[in-house]
Design a protein around this motif. Structure first.
Motif, mmCIF file in Angstrom:
data_model
loop_
_atom_site.group_PDB
_atom_site.id
_atom_site.type_symbol
_atom_site.label_atom_id
_atom_site.label_comp_id
_atom_site.label_asym_id
_atom_site.label_seq_id
_atom_site.Cartn_x
_atom_site.Cartn_y
_atom_site.Cartn_z
ATOM 1 N N GLU A 96 0.790 -1.372 -0.011
ATOM 2 C CA GLU A 96 -0.080 0.202 -0.013
ATOM 3 C C GLU A 96 0.937 1.275 0.015
ATOM 4 O O GLU A 96 0.130 2.451 -0.252
ATOM 5 C CB GLU A 96 -1.213 -0.076 1.208
ATOM 6 N N GLN A 97 2.091 1.095 0.080
ATOM 7 C CA GLN A 97 3.107 2.409 -0.035
ATOM 8 C C GLN A 97 2.953 2.795 -1.354
ATOM 9 O O GLN A 97 3.055 2.048 -2.546
ATOM 10 C CB GLN A 97 4.506 1.737 0.581
ATOM 11 N N ASP A 98 3.249 4.121 -1.589
ATOM 12 C CA ASP A 98 3.355 4.655 -2.918
ATOM 13 C C ASP A 98 5.026 4.640 -3.205
ATOM 14 O O ASP A 98 5.774 4.432 -2.335
ATOM 15 C CB ASP A 98 2.875 6.075 -3.016
ATOM 16 N N ALA A 99 5.470 5.028 -4.349
ATOM 17 C CA ALA A 99 7.122 4.655 -4.898
ATOM 18 C C ALA A 99 7.821 5.680 -3.937
ATOM 19 O O ALA A 99 8.731 5.297 -3.541
ATOM 20 C CB ALA A 99 6.954 5.294 -6.337
ATOM 21 N N LYS A 100 7.206 6.816 -3.461
ATOM 22 C CA LYS A 100 8.049 7.741 -2.823
ATOM 23 C C LYS A 100 8.475 6.972 -1.308
ATOM 24 O O LYS A 100 9.626 7.034 -0.967
ATOM 25 C CB LYS A 100 7.325 9.035 -2.296
ATOM 26 N N GLU A 101 7.306 6.458 -0.732
ATOM 27 C CA GLU A 101 7.477 5.895 0.533
ATOM 28 C C GLU A 101 8.445 4.590 0.346
ATOM 29 O O GLU A 101 9.362 4.396 1.269
ATOM 30 C CB GLU A 101 6.068 5.580 0.998
#
Ligand code: ADP
Ligand code: MG
Ligand code: ZN
Length: 527
Positions: A96-101
């Motif tokens: 569920e994390q986005d690429a930045k995270e």
């Protein structure tokens, strides 16, 4: 055993706890000394602390990141949040994390000298992500890889009931990362699980911490399944009206129906939970149950692993569990806080047959796996039908643990209610069973399972060559006239007396549990 004062200090400072539970300190010292460990602790025994605490220590031989392989995202998130609250530096990848995270996580794992203390990961990610593979190598090359931890370690084993393909990759940890200590933890303590874990992970020589599986604060009871929903309602109202519980049911449909009925016909605060629900609904049901807004969760076995709610006061099996291990793990979710809790299992022979039909109709299983599953359900049936022997003694025998029924202290229906016991001398049959086992094994030329032994005793001739060879033997079918549950109980007793021993043996990719006869010379001179 090495002693590290830091461990005790951080137990207080970081975890706000005053003392260790059994084996925790020993396990922590072992891993800090750089040794491998296999840890068997009952549910609620405190396995997490065994790796979370050493991960934040600087004493001992290990340095750097503790990699925790964890089967469920939900479980991981729970632990990560709790650790963050304690100020522990912890990282994990999450779908569920986005690429930045996730870039942020990668950067942290690359920051030599400033890496997180704990890195949680699912076995699937470990297996499929080449990035993770590279990261682990970098961390190791920087000498900052402290240890690998495998939580719910029984999943490594091929015929475990919820085996996952990715766990197979863990076989390579020792060879890919020589010298990095491994710790495997589980609440499933059969002899076979232990042996398989050590073999598969290649950690022969590891320290083994083996605890009694008994949960003294749980009360066990089996009831005949008649008008089950009403009875459940009566039970909850009478004993646990404002308290939290779990009801396990076999199918998604039953979960939904029972929850609905409890709500609409009886006004109880119940929700259902199963694998096919939308994620948002699952999260909502779980959050409401965990916060106490909803008291009762009606769930399939998809619910439970890693759910740490300390004050579950009852676990009810609306339908029959698939095996005794499942039964024990599921009931184990009650009373983690150590206070009394009730476990009630509703049994009917109809449920046994339903399960057998499901096993037979399952096209994804080979015949060997089917045979195994069928034996497991029959073992559950036998447990339910045995209304004489202490429930703890029975279920712990499944884990090869001998339990003295006097220690049950009326903690189960059979100990509380000893009426109807008739004494009968079954020595003759016991001797026959031992002799038959000895004939079948024939000095170690053959292997037999407990089930095969009983089938010969009952005169059931299977298709095996051995069966055909044996049919004319005088002991073949010699237990025909005794009720089956009685011969089963004699076999169990022989096992608990140590005359039969169960051992596991590898056959290619499989291992199976076989029976061995011990102390035979003495017995033959006696008879
Ligand atoms: P397991 O994974 O073995 O089922 P957990 O690690 O989830 O068990 O721990 C179960 C509960 O016991 C948690 O609420 C945890 O905080 C508590 N606990 C663990 N160790 C101790 C301890 N030494 N003293 C008091 N409580 C503990
Ligand atoms: Mg755990
Ligand atoms: Zn008992």
């Amino acid at each position: 055993m090495a002693f590290f004062p830091e461990v005790k200090r951080k137990l207080r400072q970081i975890f706000n706890l005053t003392s260790f539970r059994p084996h925790q300190l020993e396990v922590i010292s072992t891993t800090l000394s750089g040794e491998d460990a296999v840890v068997l602790m009952p549910t609620g025994g405190g396995k997490s602390l065994c790796y979370q605490l050493p991960a934040i220590c600087d004493s001992g031989k290990t340095r750097g990141v503790t990699v925790v392989i964890c089967p469920l995202l939900a479980l991981m998130i729970n632990q990560v949040e709790a650790l963050k609250e304690k100020g522990v530096d912890v990282a994990f990848y999450n779908s569920e994390q986005d690429a930045k995270e996730s870039d942020q996580v990668t950067r942290r794992l690359r920051s030599k000298g400033n890496r997180p203390r704990i890195f949680y990961i699912t076995p699937e990610k470990l297996k499929h992500s080449s990035l993770v593979g590279r990261l682990l190598n970098e961390i190791r090359d920087d000498r900052e890889l402290a240890r690998f931890v495998i939580d719910e370690g029984h999943l490594v084993i091929k015929w475990g009931r919820d085996f996952r393909e990715a766990y197979k990759y863990l076989e390579c940890l020792r060879t890919d990362f020589p010298g990095i200590p491994i710790m495997a933890l589980t609440a499933t303590a059969t002899q076979q699980v232990k042996e398989d874990l050590i073999r598969i992970l290649k950690i022969r020589g590891c320290k083994v911490y083996w605890q009694s599986m008994n949960r003294p604060n749980l009360n066990y009871e089996v009831r005949p399944k008649k008008g089950v929903d009403r009875e459940i309602v009566q039970f909850i109202r009478a004993h646990h009206a404002e308290e939290t519980g779990i009801i396990y049911a076999r199918s998604r449909q039953t979960c939904e129906n029972v929850a609905k009925k409890l709500r609409e016909s009886y006004g109880l605060k119940a929700r259902h939970f199963h694998a096919k629900m939308q994620n948002v609904d699952k999260k909502d049901a779980l959050a409401k149950w965990q916060s106490g807004q909803c008291k009762i969760i009606v769930a399939t076995i998809a619910f439970g692993m890693g759910i740490d709610k300390p004050d579950v006061r009852y676990v009810i099996h609306h339908d029959l569990p698939n095996d005794l291990d499942g039964y024990y793990q599921e009931t184990g979710r009650a009373g983690r806080d150590g206070k009394p809790a009730d476990c009630i299992l509703y049994y009917s022979w109809g449920d046994v047959n339903t399960r057998r039909r499901m096993i037979r109709d399952n096209t994804e299983c080979d015949s060997r796996e089917k045979e195994h599953q069928e034996q497991e359900i029959l073992r559950v049936a036998q447990f339910c039908q045995n209304n004489v022997d202490c429930r703890r003694t029975q279920v712990l025998a499944y884990y090869n643990e001998t339990f003295d029924p006097d220690l049950c202290e009326n903690g189960c229906d059979n100990c509380r209610n000893p009426s109807g016991i008739e004494e009968e001398d079954v020595t003759d049959m016991a001797v026959k069973i031992i002799q038959l086992a000895e004939v079948l094994v024939d000095g170690g030329k053959f292997t037999i399972t407990r089930n095969q032994l009983l089938e010969f005793l009952w005169g059931k001739s299977g298709a095996s060559t051995r069966a055909i060879q044996m049919q004319s033997h005088e002991l073949f079918g010699s237990g025909k006239n005794m009720p089956r549950d009685r011969t089963e109980r004699i076999a169990d007793r022989l096992e608990s007396m140590g005359i039969f021993r169960i051992f596991s043996k590898q056959n290619g990719e499989w291992s199976a549990a076989y029976l061995e006869v011990r102390y035979l010379c003495d017995l033959f001179t006696l008879s």
